[in-house]
Scaffold this motif. Structure first.
Motif: not given
Ligand SMILES: NC(=O)C1=CN([C@@H]2O[C@H](COP(=O)(O)OP(=O)(O)OC[C@H]3O[C@@H](n4cnc5c(N)ncnc54)[C@H](O)[C@@H]3O)[C@@H](O)[C@H]2O)C=CC1
Ligand SMILES: CC(=O)C(C)=O
Length: 357
Positions: A230-239, A262-270, A272-274, A339-343
């Motif tokens: 029932g909460h959000g989260g952060k995914i961080i990938n090594a490029a 590329g997959l990080t950008q797609v994940a960000a879009k998919d 965000a609503k969660d 501090n990076s919540d809006y990124i």
């Protein structure tokens, strides 16, 4: 009817509506697990300043079996909940009425050495509990032990990130034993030197499974957990800087790192609503076993020494020095923290000024 409890206790800190409720439970001898619930959580349907009513069979009491000590539909007051444990662990000092705040939990792959280890140690300083997840369990255990010895909270997990089921299981196990999951850092990777004419189908499969498929498996498992809790989260990938500009001799590796962006950008879009953000970090030339190995291989292929091999990668660093793993960890700590919540959807280049984008 009192809940059936054995040797454990629960404390609740009850706060006004819409704030986060923090609770902790203790399981002897010194095991501590904690989690965070929101008022809107589906498992808590009644909540006021003094009472918590649970309508759900599993409301994230970890480990799971302890959830059964609560009764469906029963209302627990602060006092009742605190006293429902009959025996406190003797080595845990618990002042009357005190509330133990929980830690956020980060799962870091490839954290038995190099950049991953530096990230884990930095996040512990920032107050995270960390899962040290690596193929090399012996080394992972040493890192976790040393963090725990220094007063942090860590647990080691053996995982092959290219194995979807195993990776998912490790993330669930970590969440069970550390109490939650808030951040997934897909850091593990491999970087064989692959001049074009040397590449085989087997090498392609291996590098793409470890570097690319693993990120998708990790994101799937973490996303399911975040949502379930029932909460959000952060995914961080090594490029890598090699995923920003193609690097000679690294056809497979470099192209996997482009894929990560590329997959990080797609994940960000998919996602965000969660309430889930997805970002990547792109290190430059970092003094780790991986980079030493690449420099060595490139040198061997050219009939030169390792110093020459390293210089082919390091000559264009604007800041004039190789990267320490801690340089990367500092940037990842920013992405993991609030501090990076809006990124989201971004790749943070941490390369001392090799690539300008
Ligand atoms: N060292 C560098 O200069 C740079 C590294 N990177 C990236 O940063 C990340 C970390 O790199 P380093 O610390 O340098 O690497 P490293 O090789 O020193 O450490 C990688 C860790 O990942 C683990 N690992 C490897 N395959 C695994 C698998 N299938 N499942 C689970 N764990 C596995 C290894 O056991 C090791 O502990 C990698 O994704 C790498 O591509 C990016 C740019 C530059
Ligand atoms: C290993 C790596 O990511 C490089 C050379 O950028």
């Amino acid at each position: 009817m009192q809940p059936m409890v054995r040797s454990w206790s629960l404390q609740l800190q009850l706060r006004p509506a819409n704030e986060i409720i923090t609770w902790s439970s203790y399981v002897p001898p010194s095991y501590c697990c904690a989690s965070t619930l929101k008022r809107t959580n589906q498992y808590i349907t009644t909540f006021d300043a003094h009472k918590l009513t649970i309508f759900g069979e599993n409301f994230y009491c970890k480990p799971r079996e302890f959830a059964s000590h609560f009764t469906y539909g029963k209302t627990y007051t602060n006092g009742v909940a605190r006293h429902c444990g009959v025996r406190l662990p003797i080595d845990v000092k618990q002042p009357e009425g005190a509330c133990i705040m929980n830690k956020e939990v980060a799962f870091i792959t490839g954290s038995a050495q190099g950049i991953g280890e530096a990230i884990a140690r930095r996040l512990v300083k920032d107050g995270f509990a960390v899962a040290i997840a690596d193929l090399n369990f012996e080394l992972a255990t040493k890192v976790a032990d040393s963090i725990n010895d220094d007063g942090g909270k860590a647990a080691a997990f053996k995982v092959d990130v290219s194995d979807r089921g195993g990776f998912q299981q490790a993330i669930e196990d970590a969440s069970d034993s550390l109490g939650d999951l808030n951040v997934l850092i897909n850091n593990a990777g491999i970087a064989p030197t692959t001049p074009i004419d040397t590449i085989t189908a087997e090498m392609f499969d291996k590098v793409y499974h470890v570097n690319v498929a693993s990120c998708i498996w990790g994101m799937q498992a973490a996303t399911a957990l975040f949502k379930g809790k029932g909460h959000g989260g952060k995914i961080i990938n090594a490029a890598s800087q090699a995923g920003v500009v193609g690097n000679a001799n690294l056809m497979l590796y470099s192209s996997t790192k482009f894929a990560i962006r590329g997959l990080t950008q797609v994940a960000a879009k998919d996602l965000a609503k969660d309430g889930i953000t997805a970002n990547a970090y792109a290190p430059g030339i970092v003094k780790t076993p991986m980079m030493m190995d690449i420099a060595h291989q490139v040198a061997v292929n050219a009939g030169k020494d390792d110093e020459w091999g390293m210089s082919t990668f390091s000559k264009d660093i604007t800041l004039g020095r190789l990267s320490e793993a801690s340089d990367v960890a500092n940037a990842v700590a920013f992405l993991a923290g609030h501090n990076s919540d809006y990124i989201t959807g971004q790749t943070l280049i941490v390369d001392g000024g090799m690539q300008f984008q």
